[in-house]
Scaffold this active site. Structure first.
Site, PDB file in Angstrom:
ATOM      1  N   ASP A  39      25.724 -36.471  12.399  1.00 13.25           N
ATOM      2  CA  ASP A  39      24.267 -36.473  12.307  1.00 13.25           C
ATOM      3  C   ASP A  39      23.615 -37.552  13.165  1.00 13.25           C
ATOM      4  OD1 ASP A  39      24.435 -34.368  10.617  1.00 13.25           O
ATOM      5  OD2 ASP A  39      23.757 -35.434   8.827  1.00 13.25           O
ATOM      6  N   TYR A  42      23.261 -36.407  16.663  1.00 14.57           N
ATOM      7  CA  TYR A  42      22.168 -35.435  16.752  1.00 14.57           C
ATOM      8  C   TYR A  42      20.821 -36.161  16.686  1.00 14.57           C
ATOM      9  CZ  TYR A  42      19.237 -31.402  15.678  1.00 14.57           C
ATOM     10  OH  TYR A  42      18.255 -30.440  15.715  1.00 14.57           O
ATOM     11  N   ASP A  43      20.697 -37.069  15.727  1.00 11.65           N
ATOM     12  CA  ASP A  43      19.421 -37.777  15.516  1.00 11.65           C
ATOM     13  C   ASP A  43      19.015 -38.587  16.747  1.00 11.65           C
ATOM     14  OD1 ASP A  43      19.349 -36.743  12.972  1.00 11.65           O
ATOM     15  OD2 ASP A  43      20.055 -38.576  11.997  1.00 11.65           O
ATOM     16  N   LYS A 121      17.137 -39.441  -0.573  1.00 13.05           N
ATOM     17  CA  LYS A 121      17.289 -38.261   0.291  1.00 13.05           C
ATOM     18  C   LYS A 121      18.684 -37.693   0.031  1.00 13.05           C
ATOM     19  CE  LYS A 121      16.408 -36.709   4.987  1.00 13.05           C
ATOM     20  NZ  LYS A 121      17.618 -35.921   5.269  1.00 13.05           N
TER      21      LYS A 121
HETATM   22  O1  NMN Z   1      16.319 -29.736   9.447  1.00 18.95           O
HETATM   23  P1  NMN Z   1      16.390 -30.604   8.248  1.00 18.95           P
HETATM   24  O2  NMN Z   1      16.923 -29.915   7.060  1.00 18.95           O
HETATM   25  O3  NMN Z   1      15.151 -31.359   7.998  1.00 18.95           O
HETATM   26  O4  NMN Z   1      17.505 -31.634   8.493  1.00 18.95           O
HETATM   27  C1  NMN Z   1      17.551 -32.400   9.598  1.00 18.95           C
HETATM   28  C2  NMN Z   1      18.801 -33.194   9.440  1.00 18.95           C
HETATM   29  O5  NMN Z   1      19.900 -32.355   9.713  1.00 18.95           O
HETATM   30  C3  NMN Z   1      18.835 -34.349  10.365  1.00 18.95           C
HETATM   31  O6  NMN Z   1      19.049 -35.468   9.582  1.00 18.95           O
HETATM   32  C4  NMN Z   1      20.025 -34.107  11.243  1.00 18.95           C
HETATM   33  O7  NMN Z   1      20.818 -35.260  11.282  1.00 18.95           O
HETATM   34  C5  NMN Z   1      20.776 -33.018  10.566  1.00 18.95           C
HETATM   35  N1  NMN Z   1      21.293 -32.110  11.587  1.00 18.95           N
HETATM   36  C6  NMN Z   1      22.507 -32.372  12.086  1.00 18.95           C
HETATM   37  C7  NMN Z   1      23.049 -31.572  13.093  1.00 18.95           C
HETATM   38  C8  NMN Z   1      24.421 -31.871  13.619  1.00 18.95           C
HETATM   39  O8  NMN Z   1      24.844 -31.216  14.544  1.00 18.95           O
HETATM   40  N2  NMN Z   1      25.138 -32.820  13.065  1.00 18.95           N
HETATM   41  C9  NMN Z   1      22.290 -30.496  13.596  1.00 18.95           C
HETATM   42  C10 NMN Z   1      21.035 -30.274  13.060  1.00 18.95           C
HETATM   43  C11 NMN Z   1      20.531 -31.096  12.068  1.00 18.95           C
END
Ligand code: NMN
Length: 333
Positions: A39, A42-43, A121
């Site tokens: 994550d 990604y973030d 969260k």
């Molecule tokens: O779209 P929501 O449910 O709001 O969540 C966003 C979260 O999902 C973010 O915290 C992000 O880190 C995580 N996420 C991770 C990936 C990944 O490839 N690890 C992809 C999309 C979202």
């Protein structure tokens, strides 16, 4: 380089590349429940894309991940469900400074300093539950925010989720389905024993388990839930988010009891410190703290962007050291 120091051409190339890359990660994460990267990776890329798109708005495309709520609308075999009130994502910040900037914008837009409700969260996936006269009639995933998947039969196997409310209300409520740490450890052990690929983290395990075509399989996975939102607070007769949570508990809905109301943003620091400390000992995963303007009329005044509410923000904890996912990444690349 800082977006402001970049040539238009370079910015365009980087934006387009990040859009493609994040879209690809999103498909693996939301649709296949099998992330390709952690994550925080990604973030960081997402934050970079936001900064670039802000500096070069001409390159924001409607299909950019910054403009869309990520998620599958349907997995074959699951019916589609329309969300009359869109299910949104949540903006995130990674430092107290960014939180303060968010608070400044929020207070300025409202013309006053609001109180906030702080919530943990939970690391799970969002669901919508519809109750008709107190009876659970439909459960669905977020999907792309407008259209999600029908998971009613699956949700009905989750012991925490009441089939009947303690009052005969007709209301849609939303919350998080998650897999407790103990269930996750047990499930992965079982999968490894059977030669199956383990889930990368409890969030993906919860999503994979909820999005099963056979509800009996979901039942075996031991999921839990916390309910934290409704767009119909008036049905509950309350005007504050903190009161919504209290009313949910009265109705028999599972709520997380670790929320706290604060009068000013600086009071968030001890809460963050407390739960950074308690995090490992909790029976479920958390990846940050959600801040919500407590007064619901103020929430409505602030409204939403196409993707996130303006009245709420997530502070995300720094990434943890332990990296169960690393092995999975090696398998997927
Ligand atoms: O779209 P929501 O449910 O709001 O969540 C966003 C979260 O999902 C973010 O915290 C992000 O880190 C995580 N996420 C991770 C990936 C990944 O490839 N690890 C992809 C999309 C979202």
């Amino acid at each position: 380089p800082q977006p402001t120091n970049m040539s238009t051409k370079d910015a365009q190339v980087e934006i387009s590349q990040l859009q493609d890359e994040l879209t690809d990660y999103g498909i693996a994460y939301y649709e296949q429940d099998a992330p390709k990267v952690e994550d925080h990776v990604y973030d960081e890329k997402y934050a970079r894309l936001v900064a670039l798109e802000q500096a070069f708005p001409q390159f924001v495309t409607p299909d950019s991940p910054t403009q869309n709520v990520g998620g599958a609308q349907t997995k074959s075999g699951l019916e589609k469900v329309q969300h009359p009130v869109p299910m949104l994502s949540l903006g995130d910040v990674f430092s107290l400074e960014e939180l303060q900037e968010w608070e400044n914008r929020t207070a300025k837009a409202l013309g006053q300093q609001p109180s906030y409700n702080l919530e943990l969260k939970i690391d799970g996936l969002a669901v919508s539950l519809k109750y008709d006269n107190g009876r659970l009639i439909q459960a669905s995933t977020r999907g792309n925010g407008l259209i999600g998947e029908d998971v009613t039969a699956n949700v009905k196997t989750i012991a925490d989720v009441p089939q009947t409310l303690k009052e005969p209300l007709t209301i849609e409520v939303r919350g998080e389905i998650y897999m407790p740490k103990a269930s996750f450890a047990h499930l992965n052990e079982e999968r490894e024993n059977q030669g199956q690929e383990p889930f990368a983290n409890p969030r993906n395990a919860a999503a994979g388990s909820l999005r099963q075509l056979d509800a009996r399989e979901t039942k075996k996975r031991k999921l839990s839930a916390f309910i934290y939102y409704t767009a119909e607070a008036d049905t509950l007769g309350v005007t504050k988010q903190s009161e919504v949570l209290r009313r949910f508990a009265e109705l028999g809905l599972p709520t997380n009891k670790d929320n706290r109301v604060i009068g000013q943003m600086k009071d968030i620091a001890p809460y963050i410190a407390e739960y950074t400390e308690k995090r490992d000992g909790l029976p479920y995963g958390i990846d940050g703290v959600v801040v919500k303007v407590d007064d619901i009329d103020s929430e409505i005044d602030l409204g939403n962007t196409v993707k996130v509410p303006r009245w709420s923000i997530a502070y995300k904890f720094p990434p943890e050291e332990e990296q169960t996912i690393v092995r999975d990444i090696e398998w997927t690349v």
